[in-house]
Design a protein around this motif. Structure first.
Motif: not given
Length: 575
Positions: A109-138
């Motif tokens: 649940p709540g699977l997402r990817l965030r890209v952060l600068a070294m000081d913690g500043t957010p650069v991008a965020e990608f929420d993954i809400g359509d995953a089903t039977s996958e056991t590996a993910y890009l």
């Protein structure tokens, strides 16, 4: 911060960035492990070394490092650091993926990817809400475009797990399970007595056909014409198998019958399986990477401890290794210093053996970090002192001997010891306003039980050392509401039957405030603004003995790995 959709992309700075995959922990989930792949222009890895994950946590170029999992409030985060400035020219893309063990990504649940600068500043965020039977993910990828770097939200899954993801990008998945079958074809070749004789002599015909893994080499013997290649021995085969028994003078076919020629044709069958399988199996099994020099040193260290009978210290070093592995520091090298408070208030801790126990635990960490198998020791009370080192030959009873030379003192001057430490490793304790690089960082374990008499001088030393590859791990010992070991011992409540004076109530309040504020200044140093980079961490304990070894090692390394990444990114640590 940009919220991204699958397939979208955006430009990113060509510096060090963190790709953080996170998920909620409010329900049981599969075990998720993040990884990264460095791909060339053809979209393939150049070798298996381009696969960075928990068991191979850093790339040789220093461009990608697996930083491991860190629990966050309500979620778990698994992080990969990608330093785009260090990515080799032959690498076009850095892909961030993950595998799920014990379930699929549809159960995360709540699977997402965030890209952060070294000081913690957010650069991008990608929420993954359509995953089903996958056991590996890009999740996403950093890629070059017109001399700059961009990031794309991928969102592609594999039902075949990590093996499917790996093979898709050219990683050779372990095929050690395939060689064993060759022993079975051999008996089949042994059934015809005449054809069995050429089988042992297959090496001449094994070379020409180049089948992939070498295992099919025995069957493909047919192309080079079965009987002719065998001509060396069957020069006189008037009667193939039957004459084999009387042929005491011409044992042509049975070169494999050293147990004298008395047994008839049956003994011939066991010889057939022997030659072909061993030839095919070893090549795949023998492919092992060379052991690093650091790994060799650590193995030698553990053997030395075992041979000396230092089993307690050996166990401590292995426990330290577990914490370091989690931080991606299993083969990290650093100089290690222990800075001890020898003010009078520490007397009880020394007498009870608490400080000696702490010295041994710090030494265990130092043995894994420092190649000279020794920890440098500095002391502070009214003054600062360089106390030499503590190592394998001197750690037993070290604090007792130390106190015979340096008595407990009346003051607590942090800065006095800090100046000595910086002079030892960097040649000066003066203020700095520009970075100074070194190949090896310095890790300082700084232990005290109270306030310092030199607050401003201490701030100056922490500020100046932020321009150096030096990390301060402050540890406070004493009762505090912020202690990490055991809950605060409940304060004895006043007897309601006994009337308290106004002075008594005020004294009790002052004592409570002092208990909470004992380490106020160390907390300030942990968050000191204006530094070149954050080079300090702080935790406090009521009693070091309350912490297990694992807990203490985790606390001692909690922020060190992150500082290392920042220090490398700023050029404070050179290759």
């Amino acid at each position: 911060m940009t919220s991204m959709r699958k397939g979208s992309n955006l430009p990113v700075p060509g510096t060090a960035l963190r790709a953080v995959v996170s998920w909620r922990t409010d329900a049981p989930t599969p075990d998720v492990d993040v990884s990264a792949l460095l791909l060339d222009g053809a979209g393939k890895v150049r070798s298996d070394a381009d696969f960075v994950f928990y068991n191979q946590p850093s790339h040789a170029s220093g461009a990608v490092r697996y930083e491991g999992k860190r629990p966050q409030p309500g979620e778990m985060a698994d992080t990969v650091l990608v330093d785009l400035a260090q990515v080799e020219p032959s690498v076009e893309r850095v892909v961030v993926g993950a595998s799920a063990d014990g379930g699929s990504f549809g159960q995360v649940p709540g699977l997402r990817l965030r890209v952060l600068a070294m000081d913690g500043t957010p650069v991008a965020e990608f929420d993954i809400g359509d995953a089903t039977s996958e056991t590996a993910y890009l999740f996403g990828e950093f890629y070059r475009r017109d001399g700059a770097w961009k990031f794309r939200a991928v969102g592609q899954g594999y039902a075949t797990g990590l093996a499917g993801l790996a093979t898709d990008f050219g990683i050779s998945v372990d095929t050690d399970d395939t060689p064993p079958p060759p022993p079975t074809p051999a008996p089949a070749a042994a059934t015809p007595p005449t054809a069995a004789a050429p089988a042992p002599q297959t090496p001449p015909g094994f070379g020409p056909p180049p089948p992939g893994y070498g295992t099919p080499a025995a069957p493909p013997f047919m192309p080079p014409t079965p009987a002719p290649p065998f001509t060396p021995t069957p020069a006189a085969p008037p009667t193939p198998a039957p004459p084999f028994m009387p042929a005491g003078t011409t044992p042509a076919a049975p070169p494999y019958t050293p147990p004298t020629a008395t047994p008839p044709a049956p003994p011939f069958m066991p010889t057939a399986p022997a030659p072909a399988p061993p030839v095919a199996a070893p090549p795949a099994a023998q492919a092992s990477a060379p052991m690093s020099l650091k790994k060799q040193k650590l193995i030698t260290l553990e053997k030395q401890l075992s041979d000396r009978g230092e089993l307690g210290l050996l166990d401590l070093t292995k426990r330290a290794a577990v914490s370091l592995e989690k931080r991606g520091l299993s083969e990290h090298t650093a100089r290690v210093a222990l800075c001890l408070d020898i003010s009078g208030s520490m007397g009880g801790l020394y007498r009870a053996g608490k400080v000696q126990g702490l010295v041994e635990r710090v030494l265990a960490l130092g043995l894994r970090f420092d190649d000279n198998a020794e920890v440098d020791v500095f002391l502070f009370g009214t003054n600062g002192h360089s106390a030499g080192g503590v190592g394998l030959d001197s750690y037993r009873g070290w604090t007792d001997r130390m106190l015979q030379q340096w008595r407990l003192e009346g003051g607590t001057d942090y800065a006095a010891a800090m100046r000595l430490i910086r002079e030892e490793y960097f040649g000066t304790s003066a203020l700095r306003y520009g970075p100074v690089a070194d190949r090896q960082p310095v890790y300082v374990m700084f232990v005290t039980d109270g306030h310092t008499t030199s607050e401003q001088q201490t701030r100056d030393q922490v500020m100046a050392s932020s321009y150096e590859p030096l990390f301060w791990q402050f540890m406070g010992i004493g009762r505090s509401a912020k202690s990490v070991d055991a809950p605060m011992v409940a304060q004895q409540q006043p007897d309601p039957q006994v009337k308290q004076s106004r002075f008594g109530r005020r004294l009790r309040a002052m004592a409570a405030n002092w208990s909470d504020g004992t380490f106020r200044f160390l907390e300030e140093l942990d968050d000191l603004p204006g530094r070149y980079t954050d080079n300090a961490n702080f935790f406090c304990v009521q009693d070091p003995a309350n912490l297990t070894d694992d807990q203490l090692f985790d606390l001692m390394t909690a922020e060190y790995a992150q500082w290392l990444q920042r220090a490398r990114g700023l050029g404070l640590i050179t290759p």
